[in-house]
Design an enzyme around this catalytic site. Sequence first.
Site, PDB file in Angstrom:
ATOM      1  CD  GLU A   1      -0.991  -5.930   5.752  1.00  0.00           C
ATOM      2  OE1 GLU A   1      -1.026  -4.714   5.981  1.00  0.00           O
ATOM      3  OE2 GLU A   1      -0.864  -6.406   4.590  1.00  0.00           O
TER       4      GLU A   1
ATOM      5  CB  CYS B   1      -0.991  -0.037   1.163  1.00  0.00           C
ATOM      6  SG  CYS B   1      -2.376   1.104   0.984  1.00  0.00           S
TER       7      CYS B   1
ATOM      8  CG  HIS C   1      -3.516  -3.495   3.374  1.00  0.00           C
ATOM      9  ND1 HIS C   1      -2.510  -3.036   4.193  1.00  0.00           N
ATOM     10  CD2 HIS C   1      -4.068  -2.399   2.814  1.00  0.00           C
ATOM     11  CE1 HIS C   1      -2.467  -1.716   4.157  1.00  0.00           C
ATOM     12  NE2 HIS C   1      -3.406  -1.297   3.323  1.00  0.00           N
TER      13      HIS C   1
END
Length: 254
Positions: A201, A107, A199
């Site tokens: 994660e 990002c 993202h």
Amino acid sequence: MVVEQEEHKKTKRFALFLATCDSEFVKKAYGGYFNVFISTFGDEGEQWDLFRVVDGDFPDDKDLDSYDGFIISGSPHDAFADADWIVKLCSLCQKLDQMEKKVLGICFGHQIITRVKGGKIGRARQGPDMGLRTITISKDNEKLGLYFGDEVPASLAIVKCHQDEVLELPDSATVLASSEVCQVEMFSIGDHLLCIQGHPEYNKEILFEIVDRVLNMKLMEQEFADKAKSTMETAEPDKDLWQKLCKNFLKGQI
């Protein structure tokens, strides 16, 4: 801060450049974003170091060569801004690029690397994007075949949470994924830089907490928040495949 999980003769060492502050929710649920990243990208026997670059915490130049790879996290800050810590992070990334160290940009990190390599970043052409999105993976890319280890998927679902994007790629970059709302969802430069707009994660509860927090700050409309949440009512990100891609990039011999 240093986390040592197990002693080995040749312990792989990685560093996270955290470009955001831990929310109270993330502290309570996970003990901080650092643990979110380790659970996603870490493996037993590795050493992971945390540098809160958003607070001005950076590694010494003399220690950079001791690392096998680095991750630059997302951030609520603009990657095109000139705050002292952002300028310093750009300078550090230039050094890592010259050293050809593996760097995974996520990002904000994806955009920082774009800036460092001469590309252009700015507000997203189609406006902010939050929610689960399906992105199209480039076909017949030899590098992706090595990273995935099997057949390269035609598309992958990933959590998106950004208001800026890559407007112009660096000359040396290769686009690896795109979508209807963002032309550059993922790109690579050489064998040492991999950048992802989404993202890998993030999960549902992290996204929902961010949406609620931004909504409470009156930085988005209720309708936008509801649409973001609705994307994850019946679907999930392809977390296992993102893990495989990112781990093979960071830790492989490619």
